[in-house]
Motif scaffolding. Structure first.
Motif, mmCIF file in Angstrom:
data_model
loop_
_atom_site.group_PDB
_atom_site.id
_atom_site.type_symbol
_atom_site.label_atom_id
_atom_site.label_comp_id
_atom_site.label_asym_id
_atom_site.label_seq_id
_atom_site.Cartn_x
_atom_site.Cartn_y
_atom_site.Cartn_z
ATOM 1 N N ILE A 170 12.115 -1.140 -6.307
ATOM 2 C CA ILE A 170 13.465 -0.682 -5.983
ATOM 3 C C ILE A 170 13.406 -0.027 -4.609
ATOM 4 O O ILE A 170 12.626 0.891 -4.389
ATOM 5 C CB ILE A 170 13.980 0.335 -7.030
ATOM 6 C CG1 ILE A 170 13.969 -0.267 -8.426
ATOM 7 C CG2 ILE A 170 15.368 0.832 -6.647
ATOM 8 C CD1 ILE A 170 14.921 -1.417 -8.629
ATOM 9 N N ARG A 171 14.236 -0.514 -3.692
ATOM 10 C CA ARG A 171 14.263 0.028 -2.336
ATOM 11 C C ARG A 171 15.410 1.018 -2.199
ATOM 12 O O ARG A 171 16.502 0.803 -2.723
ATOM 13 C CB ARG A 171 14.469 -1.092 -1.311
ATOM 14 C CG ARG A 171 13.396 -2.151 -1.290
ATOM 15 C CD ARG A 171 12.057 -1.640 -0.798
ATOM 16 N NE ARG A 171 12.080 -1.072 0.509
ATOM 17 C CZ ARG A 171 11.666 -1.698 1.615
ATOM 18 N NH1 ARG A 171 11.212 -2.917 1.556
ATOM 19 N NH2 ARG A 171 11.707 -1.080 2.785
ATOM 20 N N VAL A 172 15.156 2.094 -1.477
ATOM 21 C CA VAL A 172 16.176 3.093 -1.143
ATOM 22 C C VAL A 172 16.095 3.279 0.366
ATOM 23 O O VAL A 172 15.052 3.681 0.892
ATOM 24 C CB VAL A 172 15.922 4.439 -1.860
ATOM 25 C CG1 VAL A 172 16.999 5.442 -1.502
ATOM 26 C CG2 VAL A 172 15.837 4.244 -3.358
ATOM 27 N N ARG A 227 4.720 4.627 -4.530
ATOM 28 C CA ARG A 227 4.216 4.426 -5.890
ATOM 29 C C ARG A 227 2.745 4.828 -5.949
ATOM 30 O O ARG A 227 1.979 4.555 -5.038
ATOM 31 C CB ARG A 227 4.342 2.959 -6.287
ATOM 32 C CG ARG A 227 5.760 2.520 -6.378
ATOM 33 C CD ARG A 227 5.954 1.088 -6.759
ATOM 34 N NE ARG A 227 4.764 0.387 -7.180
ATOM 35 C CZ ARG A 227 4.693 -0.927 -7.309
ATOM 36 N NH1 ARG A 227 5.735 -1.661 -7.051
ATOM 37 N NH2 ARG A 227 3.596 -1.513 -7.714
ATOM 38 N N ALA A 228 2.371 5.487 -7.040
ATOM 39 C CA ALA A 228 0.982 5.922 -7.208
ATOM 40 C C ALA A 228 0.053 4.735 -7.411
ATOM 41 O O ALA A 228 -1.094 4.749 -6.973
ATOM 42 C CB ALA A 228 0.874 6.876 -8.388
ATOM 43 N N ASP A 229 0.548 3.672 -8.065
ATOM 44 C CA ASP A 229 -0.308 2.519 -8.322
ATOM 45 C C ASP A 229 -0.379 1.566 -7.133
ATOM 46 O O ASP A 229 -1.041 0.551 -7.186
ATOM 47 C CB ASP A 229 0.156 1.773 -9.570
ATOM 48 C CG ASP A 229 1.588 1.271 -9.450
ATOM 49 O OD1 ASP A 229 2.285 1.706 -8.520
ATOM 50 O OD2 ASP A 229 1.984 0.460 -10.288
#
Length: 124
Positions: A63-65, A92-94
């Protein structure tokens, strides 16, 4: 008198900012109701957007913001497209690549891993 803020079409902006390869892909995403402008869901590709608006939309698996910082005149190179927005997408952490803990796997190792993923078990 107050000067009107410059605006442009949402689908055209998404295409010019190089989030989508074709304008018709951007149009379809907006028409399907998958884009939010300032947290409000929009379904019209001709929705007016301008500097300061925040867009939220899916791109691939994420999801882009983004916050619009400018309107484009053309669909130029990637460096030019990146000046049109500020990326607010949380990291994201992953997404951090895992470090390799040994040598590169052999073809036999890869086949064994594929068999485990498919639920067959290793072949020997």
């Amino acid at each position: 008198m107050t000067e009107a803020r410059p605006t442009g079409r949402l689908d055209k902006w998404l295409w010019q900012a190089r989030f989508f390869k074709t304008r018709s892909l951007a149009t379809r995403l907006v028409a399907d109701g998958q884009v939010r402008v300032n947290a409000a869901r929009v379904v019209k590709p001709a929705t007016a957007v301008g500097p300061g608006d925040v867009l939220t939309f899916p791109q691939g698996a994420r999801i882009r913001v983004v916050r619009i910082t400018g309107l484009g005149v053309r669909r130029g190179p990637a460096a030019e497209a990146q000046t049109l927005y500020e990326d607010l997408t949380p990291e994201r952490a992953d997404a951090i690549p895992a470090e390799r803990s040994g040598p590169r796997p052999t073809k036999r190792d890869r086949r064994a891993l594929d068999a485990l993923r498919d639920g067959e078990g290793p072949e020997n």
